[in-house]
Design a protein around this motif. Structure first.
Motif, mmCIF file in Angstrom:
data_model
loop_
_atom_site.group_PDB
_atom_site.id
_atom_site.type_symbol
_atom_site.label_atom_id
_atom_site.label_comp_id
_atom_site.label_asym_id
_atom_site.label_seq_id
_atom_site.Cartn_x
_atom_site.Cartn_y
_atom_site.Cartn_z
ATOM 1 N N ALA A 56 1.146 -1.077 0.108
ATOM 2 C CA ALA A 56 0.308 0.153 -0.208
ATOM 3 C C ALA A 56 0.966 1.278 -0.109
ATOM 4 C CB ALA A 56 -0.940 0.071 0.962
ATOM 5 N N GLN A 57 2.081 1.812 0.424
ATOM 6 C CA GLN A 57 2.594 2.284 1.208
ATOM 7 C C GLN A 57 3.500 2.654 -0.709
ATOM 8 O OE1 GLN A 57 5.774 1.113 3.904
ATOM 9 N NE2 GLN A 57 4.554 1.819 5.882
ATOM 10 N N GLU A 58 4.113 1.651 -1.587
ATOM 11 C CA GLU A 58 4.206 1.853 -2.644
ATOM 12 C C GLU A 58 3.521 2.486 -3.686
ATOM 13 O OE1 GLU A 58 7.530 2.019 -3.605
ATOM 14 O OE2 GLU A 58 7.804 1.191 -1.623
ATOM 15 N N ALA A 59 1.556 1.716 -3.574
ATOM 16 C CA ALA A 59 1.065 2.273 -4.463
ATOM 17 C C ALA A 59 0.928 3.621 -4.383
ATOM 18 C CB ALA A 59 -0.026 1.466 -4.048
ATOM 19 N N ALA A 60 0.804 3.895 -3.084
ATOM 20 C CA ALA A 60 0.374 5.538 -2.470
ATOM 21 C C ALA A 60 1.285 6.316 -2.968
ATOM 22 C CB ALA A 60 -0.107 5.614 -1.444
ATOM 23 N N ALA A 61 2.452 5.728 -3.245
ATOM 24 C CA ALA A 61 4.164 6.431 -2.975
ATOM 25 C C ALA A 61 3.846 7.148 -5.021
ATOM 26 C CB ALA A 61 5.316 5.916 -3.210
ATOM 27 N N MET A 62 3.336 5.596 -5.760
ATOM 28 C CA MET A 62 3.664 5.459 -7.147
ATOM 29 C C MET A 62 2.414 6.921 -7.853
ATOM 30 S SD MET A 62 3.618 2.354 -8.324
ATOM 31 C CE MET A 62 3.809 2.530 -10.170
ATOM 32 N N GLU A 63 0.766 7.256 -6.706
ATOM 33 C CA GLU A 63 0.671 7.459 -6.915
ATOM 34 C C GLU A 63 0.791 8.949 -6.900
ATOM 35 O OE1 GLU A 63 -3.969 6.773 -5.998
ATOM 36 O OE2 GLU A 63 -3.900 5.350 -6.842
ATOM 37 N N GLY A 65 3.513 10.245 -7.469
ATOM 38 C CA GLY A 65 4.706 10.549 -7.885
ATOM 39 C C GLY A 65 5.957 10.762 -7.674
ATOM 40 N N LYS A 66 5.795 9.813 -6.688
ATOM 41 C CA LYS A 66 6.540 9.592 -5.795
ATOM 42 C C LYS A 66 8.041 8.287 -5.720
ATOM 43 C CE LYS A 66 5.637 13.080 -2.739
ATOM 44 N NZ LYS A 66 5.351 13.772 -1.174
ATOM 45 N N GLY A 67 8.056 7.633 -6.260
ATOM 46 C CA GLY A 67 7.814 6.381 -6.824
ATOM 47 C C GLY A 67 8.012 6.416 -7.663
ATOM 48 N N GLU A 68 8.746 4.500 -7.738
ATOM 49 C CA GLU A 68 8.960 3.540 -8.792
ATOM 50 C C GLU A 68 8.097 2.142 -9.066
ATOM 51 O OE1 GLU A 68 12.166 4.162 -12.188
ATOM 52 O OE2 GLU A 68 13.518 4.524 -10.384
ATOM 53 N N GLY A 69 7.550 2.130 -7.830
ATOM 54 C CA GLY A 69 6.471 1.235 -6.637
ATOM 55 C C GLY A 69 8.164 -0.091 -6.933
ATOM 56 N N PHE A 70 9.513 -0.020 -7.220
ATOM 57 C CA PHE A 70 9.947 -1.341 -6.258
ATOM 58 C C PHE A 70 10.763 -0.337 -5.285
ATOM 59 C CE2 PHE A 70 12.592 1.621 -9.332
ATOM 60 C CZ PHE A 70 13.797 1.761 -8.549
ATOM 61 N N LYS A 71 11.643 -1.637 -3.869
ATOM 62 C CA LYS A 71 11.996 -1.407 -2.929
ATOM 63 C C LYS A 71 13.982 -1.187 -3.226
ATOM 64 C CE LYS A 71 9.523 -1.464 0.001
ATOM 65 N NZ LYS A 71 8.507 -0.950 0.226
ATOM 66 N N PRO A 72 13.325 0.096 -2.257
ATOM 67 C CA PRO A 72 14.709 1.010 -2.502
ATOM 68 C C PRO A 72 15.641 0.067 -2.025
ATOM 69 C CG PRO A 72 13.725 2.702 -1.927
ATOM 70 C CD PRO A 72 11.923 1.479 -2.133
ATOM 71 N N ASN A 73 15.475 -0.761 -0.732
ATOM 72 C CA ASN A 73 17.149 -1.436 -0.366
ATOM 73 C C ASN A 73 17.579 -2.655 -0.806
ATOM 74 O OD1 ASN A 73 16.561 0.153 1.503
ATOM 75 N ND2 ASN A 73 16.752 -1.249 3.279
ATOM 76 N N VAL A 92 19.532 -14.785 -9.082
ATOM 77 C CA VAL A 92 18.773 -14.179 -8.208
ATOM 78 C C VAL A 92 18.090 -13.865 -8.689
ATOM 79 C CG1 VAL A 92 18.704 -11.546 -7.124
ATOM 80 C CG2 VAL A 92 21.027 -12.352 -8.151
ATOM 81 N N VAL A 93 16.930 -14.351 -7.513
ATOM 82 C CA VAL A 93 15.110 -14.201 -7.876
ATOM 83 C C VAL A 93 14.973 -13.319 -6.370
ATOM 84 C CG1 VAL A 93 13.309 -16.022 -8.148
ATOM 85 C CG2 VAL A 93 14.771 -16.545 -9.093
ATOM 86 N N ILE A 94 14.445 -12.487 -6.997
ATOM 87 C CA ILE A 94 13.617 -12.242 -5.589
ATOM 88 C C ILE A 94 12.116 -11.379 -5.652
ATOM 89 C CG2 ILE A 94 16.252 -10.794 -4.055
ATOM 90 C CD1 ILE A 94 15.541 -8.032 -5.892
ATOM 91 N N ASN A 95 11.761 -10.607 -4.701
ATOM 92 C CA ASN A 95 9.970 -9.838 -4.984
ATOM 93 C C ASN A 95 10.063 -8.598 -4.464
ATOM 94 O OD1 ASN A 95 10.907 -9.365 -1.761
ATOM 95 N ND2 ASN A 95 8.719 -10.717 -1.577
ATOM 96 N N GLY A 96 11.139 -8.107 -4.537
ATOM 97 C CA GLY A 96 11.641 -6.812 -4.360
ATOM 98 C C GLY A 96 11.177 -5.729 -5.376
ATOM 99 N N GLY A 97 10.271 -6.370 -6.552
ATOM 100 C CA GLY A 97 9.433 -5.088 -7.568
ATOM 101 C C GLY A 97 8.595 -4.368 -6.714
ATOM 102 N N GLY A 98 8.395 -5.279 -6.004
ATOM 103 C CA GLY A 98 6.940 -4.515 -5.743
ATOM 104 C C GLY A 98 5.667 -4.486 -6.505
ATOM 105 N N LEU A 99 5.084 -3.262 -6.462
ATOM 106 C CA LEU A 99 4.220 -3.188 -7.718
ATOM 107 C C LEU A 99 4.905 -2.811 -9.081
ATOM 108 C CD1 LEU A 99 2.079 -0.667 -5.789
ATOM 109 C CD2 LEU A 99 0.979 -3.416 -6.857
ATOM 110 N N GLY A 126 1.783 -10.399 -13.533
ATOM 111 C CA GLY A 126 0.525 -11.114 -13.587
ATOM 112 C C GLY A 126 -0.136 -11.332 -11.832
ATOM 113 N N ASP A 127 0.427 -10.485 -10.789
ATOM 114 C CA ASP A 127 0.073 -10.564 -9.297
ATOM 115 C C ASP A 127 -0.682 -9.297 -9.292
ATOM 116 O OD1 ASP A 127 2.999 -9.391 -10.073
ATOM 117 O OD2 ASP A 127 2.359 -8.525 -7.918
ATOM 118 N N SER A 128 -0.552 -8.420 -9.808
ATOM 119 C CA SER A 128 -1.505 -7.331 -9.477
ATOM 120 C C SER A 128 -2.276 -6.953 -10.680
ATOM 121 C CB SER A 128 -0.470 -6.205 -9.966
ATOM 122 O OG SER A 128 -1.873 -4.371 -9.998
#
Length: 630
Positions: A56-63, A65-73, A92-99, A126-128
């Motif tokens: 939800a945090q990533e979605a709000a940031a994207m809306e 205009g403050k983020g690209e949906g992935f986790k910075p770390n 490497v296989v990670i879920n850090g792509g977020g939205l 496919g997840d979103s």
């Protein structure tokens, strides 16, 4: 730097695959990825950066205009480690792509191109399904008819509109990950795959399993469960830490799963790192978030009744005995929407008559609210007292407790009015009240509500996208759904121990903290807490399973138990464990729970702090924590 030869595929399928996890949450530092890559030989890096709330945090940031949906770390870790990934041939296989998995994948491809690493990057989609959810709400005023609400609305009434929906993500499996690896991907960026899916996908590809090799897939599923919370399997969040020197756990190494051909695995860590991998640390993580003896995933259903956990060397624990079944036809769907605004007002009291002071303070505030017409302006208004003052205190901290006024409302105005009202009360306060210097927690801030559903797997359009130099997609591979499903009733086993024996038969007792004898672990699943307790002694197990009944758990929960909650209980005799799920005790769940411990992490230790009657013959194995707070 020229392209470097990939080497780990040379041993594919001929030995256990070594999968090192580097993250269990969005705040995990980047250097942990490089440590796992450099401190020893591994074949895969996996990482879990996603929890319900930060989607939800990533979605709000994207809306905004403050983020690209992935986790910075996650991106920082890849930047710090990609040279080693290329040199050693680590996948490497990670879920850090977020939205925004496509955005992070493009960044990775650009970095590889810049330095000549020659790495092939892919991302999973496919997840979103947020657009589908919003469209259905706009057109019909409700979710699609094939979605099933599991939010228990009789306990928490929840409604939302299309405009309020921030995100809707389905928990998908490992099928796209496997396809990506089969097609040469070295780095695969995922969004909301299930927590264990990166590990399942790595082992699935390594051995070339079939998607009906259910026992093997179930074993990999649980291996992923064991290591996806980073150092939880190797010493962090370990309730038995008091039995060992504190230095053991100052800097815990992150875990590695060595998954075998049949799906069994050895949990270990790099030599020279802190923490420990023991039967107890692995049992703790195994009991965390499983919700009973049947554990569900999009690719397989894992039956845990015959799990085996055995120490096979220093910092090496073998985990086996998991039985697999076809997956259910549905998967979890997490919907997030704007819930309104919340604030918490904190005030401390010190010393004499602290309970009476809190009662006076609450009475004052509620009366002022009524006078100003604020009493009915809040969705939630909770007055909470945190802590208990020690009689005859030796220093002031031992005498200080605090009150937490937690409030939620649809708009920020009532919360701002409450803050002003409290300021107006400053000179009418009870004796001994004092505030912290920082009052920002009293300012309104938006919060998100997590709304859990399930949806048919066959409605998910999953794919893996392979990138070319420059970051554009060169190939998209649609992913088929599981070949077979097995319906699941949704009703989990729940029972007290069969053929119970009287507690008196265990002999004379002494009253001690339960935690002196028993280790446990707890955590959240939305509004619910799951918690497990175990021993390493068969003699103690017979008492534990007879003592920790369903009714006993309600008794131990104490005044936190409310009418309308319910409990499920199962046993795992092979590891001497009892496991519970306590439904609805976290209210609306992590992102909007009113509780201080809104993730249920402290619940097990709260129960272990209770003083109970323990058979005296077991005291030889009890380890008390008698150290004073310094």
């Amino acid at each position: 730097m020229p392209a470097m030869k990939q080497t780990n595929g040379d041993a594919r399928g001929t030995r256990p695959v070594r999968i090192a996890n580097v993250s269990g949450g969005q705040m995990e530092p980047a250097y942990q990825m490089r440590k796992q890559a450099t401190m020893g030989d591994i074949d895969f890096i996996t990482g879990d950066w996603l929890a319900e709330n930060n989607i939800a945090q990533e979605a709000a940031a994207m809306e905004a205009g403050k983020g690209e949906g992935f986790k910075p770390n996650a991106w920082q870790g890849l930047q710090l480690t990609m040279d080693v990934i290329a040199e050693k041939g680590i996948k490497v296989v990670i879920n850090g792509g977020g939205l925004g998995p496509h955005n992070l994948a493009r960044r990775c491809q650009e970095l590889s191109d810049k330095h000549g690493y020659g790495l092939n990057v892919a991302y999973v989609s496919g997840d979103s399904i947020v657009h589908r959810v919003r469209s259905s709400l706009e057109e019909n005023g409700k979710l699609p008819s094939t979605f099933q609400d599991i939010s228990e609305t009789e306990h928490t009434e929840v409604t939302f509109t299309a405009k309020e929906v921030l995100a809707a993500t389905a928990y998908i499996g490992a099928r796209a990950i496997v396809k990506g690896l089969e097609n040469g991907a070295d780095i695969i960026i995922c969004g909301r795959v299930a927590d264990a899916s990166p590990v399942i996908g790595a082992a699935w590809w390594w051995y070339g399993w079939s998607d009906t090799d259910y026992d093997r897939l179930a074993g990999a599923f649980l291996a992923g469960h064991l290591i996806e919370c980073s150092a939880y399997a190797s010493g962090s969040n370990f309730s038995g830490f008091h039995r060992y020197p504190l230095e053991t756990f100052v800097d815990n190494g992150f875990p590695i799963a060595e998954i075998e051909q049949d799906g069994a695995c050895v949990i270990t860590k790099h030599e020279g790192t802190g923490g420990m991998v023991s039967e107890d640390t692995v049992k703790c993580q195994m009991l965390y978030e499983i919700q009973g003896n049947v554990y569900l995933n999009s690719d397989v259903k894992a039956i845990l009744d015959h799990v085996q956990i055995k120490q096979v060397g220093e910092n090496r624990v073998r985990f086996s005995g998991i039985v697999g079944r076809p997956p259910p036809p549905t998967t979890k769907l997490a919907i997030f929407f704007l819930g309104g605004y919340e604030a918490q007002n904190l005030a401390n009291f010190a010393g004499y008559s602290w309970r009476r002071k809190y009662k006076l303070y609450e009475t004052q505030i509620r009366q002022r609210m009524a006078e100003q017409g604020l009493a009915d302006k809040f969705d939630i208004l909770a007055f909470q007292v945190i802590g208990s003052a020690r009689p005859d205190p030796r220093y002031m901290f031992e005498s200080t407790t605090y009150t937490r006024i937690f409030a939620q409302a649809k708009t920020p105005e009532p919360l701002s009015a409450l803050k002003l009202l409290l300021a107006d009360q400053t000179q009418q306060k009870p004796s001994g009240l004092h505030w912290a210097q920082d009052m920002r927690t009293a300012d309104p801030k938006s919060f998100y509500v997590y709304y859990p559903c399930i949806m048919p797997q066959d409605e998910i359009e999953e794919a893996v996208h392979l990138l070319e130099k420059g970051g554009k997609v060169k190939k998209t591979i649609p992913v088929t759904r599981p070949p077979a499903y097995e319906e699941w009733s949704g009703k989990r086993d729940s029972y007290d121990t069969p053929n119970p024996v009287p507690l008196e038969s265990f002999g004379p007792t002494k009253r001690i903290p339960l935690g002196d004898l028993i280790i446990g672990r707890s955590g959240d699943k939305g509004p619910n807490v799951n918690v497990g307790f175990f021993t390493d002694r068969p003699e103690v197990w017979e008492w534990l399973r007879n003592f920790l009944t369903l009714d006993r758990m309600k008794e131990l929960i104490g005044k936190d138990w409310k009418e309308g909650y319910r409990i499920e209980r199962v046993e795992f005799p092979t590891i001497y464990a009892v496991h519970y799920v306590v439904y609805w005790i976290l209210g609306r769940g992590v992102s909007s729970s009113t509780l201080l411990d809104n993730r249920g992490k402290g619940f097990a230790d709260y129960i272990r702090a209770k003083h109970v009657d323990v058979p005296e013959k077991f005291l030889q194995w009890a380890v008390a924590d008698n150290e004073e707070f310094l």
